[in-house]
Design an enzyme around this catalytic site. Sequence first.
Site, mmCIF file in Angstrom:
data_model
loop_
_atom_site.group_PDB
_atom_site.id
_atom_site.type_symbol
_atom_site.label_atom_id
_atom_site.label_comp_id
_atom_site.label_asym_id
_atom_site.label_seq_id
_atom_site.Cartn_x
_atom_site.Cartn_y
_atom_site.Cartn_z
ATOM 1 N N CYS A 1 -41.437 10.250 0.501
ATOM 2 C CA CYS A 1 -40.379 9.564 0.116
ATOM 3 C C CYS A 1 -40.903 8.414 -1.144
ATOM 4 C CB CYS A 1 -39.801 8.596 0.978
ATOM 5 S SG CYS A 1 -39.107 6.916 0.745
ATOM 6 N N GLU A 2 -40.166 8.581 -2.428
ATOM 7 C CA GLU A 2 -40.884 8.095 -3.405
ATOM 8 C C GLU A 2 -40.709 6.386 -3.016
ATOM 9 O OE1 GLU A 2 -37.139 7.602 -6.448
ATOM 10 O OE2 GLU A 2 -38.621 9.375 -6.658
ATOM 11 N N HIS A 3 -40.086 5.766 -2.299
ATOM 12 C CA HIS A 3 -39.834 4.491 -1.904
ATOM 13 C C HIS A 3 -40.864 3.731 -1.231
ATOM 14 C CE1 HIS A 3 -35.527 5.636 -2.622
ATOM 15 N NE2 HIS A 3 -35.937 5.274 -3.734
ATOM 16 N N HIS A 4 -41.435 4.747 -0.321
ATOM 17 C CA HIS A 4 -42.387 4.123 0.965
ATOM 18 C C HIS A 4 -43.751 4.897 0.788
ATOM 19 C CE1 HIS A 4 -38.580 2.473 2.239
ATOM 20 N NE2 HIS A 4 -39.233 1.370 2.351
ATOM 21 N N GLN B 1 -34.517 12.982 -0.805
ATOM 22 C CA GLN B 1 -34.254 14.121 -0.524
ATOM 23 C C GLN B 1 -32.868 14.702 -1.208
ATOM 24 O OE1 GLN B 1 -33.611 14.609 3.943
ATOM 25 N NE2 GLN B 1 -32.021 16.032 3.590
ATOM 26 N N HIS C 1 -36.956 11.432 8.453
ATOM 27 C CA HIS C 1 -37.714 10.546 7.404
ATOM 28 C C HIS C 1 -38.389 9.539 8.019
ATOM 29 C CE1 HIS C 1 -35.603 11.847 3.573
ATOM 30 N NE2 HIS C 1 -34.733 12.484 4.528
ATOM 31 N N CYS D 1 -39.947 6.943 6.984
ATOM 32 C CA CYS D 1 -39.558 5.507 6.691
ATOM 33 C C CYS D 1 -38.638 5.010 7.494
ATOM 34 C CB CYS D 1 -39.249 5.499 5.127
ATOM 35 S SG CYS D 1 -37.876 6.622 4.781
#
Length: 188
Positions: free
Chosen positions: A79-82, A120, A148, A150
Amino acid sequence: MSDKEVFTENDWRRLLVSLGEDPNRSGLHETPARVAKAWKHWTSGYDQDPVEILKAFEDGAEEYNELIVVRGIPVYSHCEHHLAPFFGKATVGYLPNGKIVGLSKLTRLVDVFSKRLQVQERLTVQIANTLMEVLEPKAVGVVIKCRHMCMESRGIRTPGEETITSTLLGELQPNLALRTEFLSLARD
């Protein structure tokens, strides 16, 4: 790589220190090198051109006019956020229009886009759009189902939840019978 800033083993060592760990203790001594190598693998999709993977064949496709579907394609991404992992399975299918591609190439296409920092939803669209652009089929469908970390290991902490995304292009959009057939084949 000369124009990119490189994250080195020393950076991973600094991370361990910032967490309160001793990077020189026996269990962590080789960790910075292992982590640097792991991230190079996990992000190797940036160094690959997905279009080059999809070598199309015309021989054998000229008379085939039904869906070609590969299910159970492994998805391992971050995940690019976490930077947390997400993983699951993809189903990729298309309705040829005179060209086909080796079945293993569909798996490789999923792998190339998975080995980039992702969400995703974008991953699903990138796979479908690339297949549509390169093969020019009558239809393309992609369904991805992932867990996920995250969500499971932090934040809301909901173990076992799966996120399902789909992209349906070409004749799969207006043709209800074809759409139903593809989604039926994509189901576990």
